[in-house]
Scaffold this active site. Structure first.
Site, PDB file in Angstrom:
ATOM      1  N   HIS A  49      -3.138  38.220  43.503  1.00 48.82           N
ATOM      2  CA  HIS A  49      -3.626  39.438  44.125  1.00 48.82           C
ATOM      3  C   HIS A  49      -2.598  39.947  45.133  1.00 48.82           C
ATOM      4  O   HIS A  49      -1.689  39.224  45.541  1.00 48.82           O
ATOM      5  CB  HIS A  49      -4.958  39.190  44.827  1.00 48.82           C
ATOM      6  CG  HIS A  49      -4.843  38.195  45.946  1.00 48.82           C
ATOM      7  ND1 HIS A  49      -4.995  36.833  45.761  1.00 48.82           N
ATOM      8  CD2 HIS A  49      -4.552  38.350  47.270  1.00 48.82           C
ATOM      9  CE1 HIS A  49      -4.799  36.204  46.895  1.00 48.82           C
ATOM     10  NE2 HIS A  49      -4.523  37.100  47.842  1.00 48.82           N
ATOM     11  N   HIS A 132       3.276  41.883  48.481  1.00 51.00           N
ATOM     12  CA  HIS A 132       3.792  40.825  47.628  1.00 51.00           C
ATOM     13  C   HIS A 132       2.646  40.184  46.862  1.00 51.00           C
ATOM     14  O   HIS A 132       1.464  40.358  47.202  1.00 51.00           O
ATOM     15  CB  HIS A 132       4.521  39.756  48.455  1.00 51.00           C
ATOM     16  CG  HIS A 132       3.618  39.005  49.381  1.00 51.00           C
ATOM     17  ND1 HIS A 132       3.237  39.498  50.610  1.00 51.00           N
ATOM     18  CD2 HIS A 132       2.993  37.797  49.253  1.00 51.00           C
ATOM     19  CE1 HIS A 132       2.440  38.636  51.208  1.00 51.00           C
ATOM     20  NE2 HIS A 132       2.264  37.587  50.399  1.00 51.00           N
TER      21      HIS A 132
END
Length: 203
Positions: A49, A132
């Site tokens: 995620h 990220h």
């Protein structure tokens, strides 16, 4: 039948999730690293995620309020055009893949989400967003695997995709040194409240 009582607190964050096709593409690129660095603690692919706001430990009573404001935010926001690109690391301990595409839109969405969370009276660590996708963590006695694995991802460029939903996620810490597991509390499709013109574009 599960007779376990509902927890009084939850570790909660708001996130985006790549589609299965994008995750599969990155997983294929990671195959050499999986074999070469078996001591890394690799995240499960289904748990990948992009965190927009980490809210930490919250009382379960805060979740309904978050559901209400986040549903409205997703409805009024268009889907984001993103991609996965390259690799990097934080402090030689955490391996990640970078995010490409509409980064301005991603930062704007994260700022809006954080403002909404704050408006609910929820205090959290509002640290700057560094988009990220976390892939793995190193053990304390292994300072080289993560930087080497990141270098191996330097040339990776994934196909672009649309982030279709905003996710409210709860995390469960595994027993002892076990892995962290995540579950969607709820997810909302972007743009359901955006009026389209006759050509199908947002008005």
């Amino acid at each position: 039948m599960n007779d376990d009582p509902e927890p009084s607190t939850l570790r909660v964050f708001v996130a985006l999730a790549p589609p299965d096709e994008a995750k599969d593409e990155l997983a294929r690129a990671l195959q050499p690293a999986y074999a070469r660095y078996p001591r890394l603690r690799w995240n499960r692919i289904e748990d990948w995620h992009i965190t927009l706001a980490f809210l930490g430990e919250l009382p379960a009573t805060a979740v309904p309020l978050l559901r209400s404001v986040l549903a409205g935010q997703a409805a009024s926001h268009p889907a984001l055009h993103l991609g996965l690109r390259g690799g990097g690391h934080f402090d030689e301990r955490l391996l990640w893949s970078g995010i490409d595409g509409d980064l301005d839109g991603l930062h704007l969405l994260a700022a809006d989400v954080r403002d909404l969370v704050g408006s609910c009276g929820i205090e959290f660590n509002n640290r700057p967003l560094r988009p990220h996708l976390t892939l793995a963590r190193a053990r304390r006695d292994d300072p080289t695997s993560v930087p080497q694995a990141a270098a191996g991802l330097s040339g990776f460029v994934g196909r672009p995709w649309h982030a279709e939903r905003l996710h409210l996620v709860g995390s469960n810490i595994g027993r002892g040194s076990g892995p962290i597991r995540y579950r969607d509390i709820e997810a909302w499709r972007f743009g359901t409240g955006i009026r389209a013109d006759e050509d199908g574009a947002p008005a």
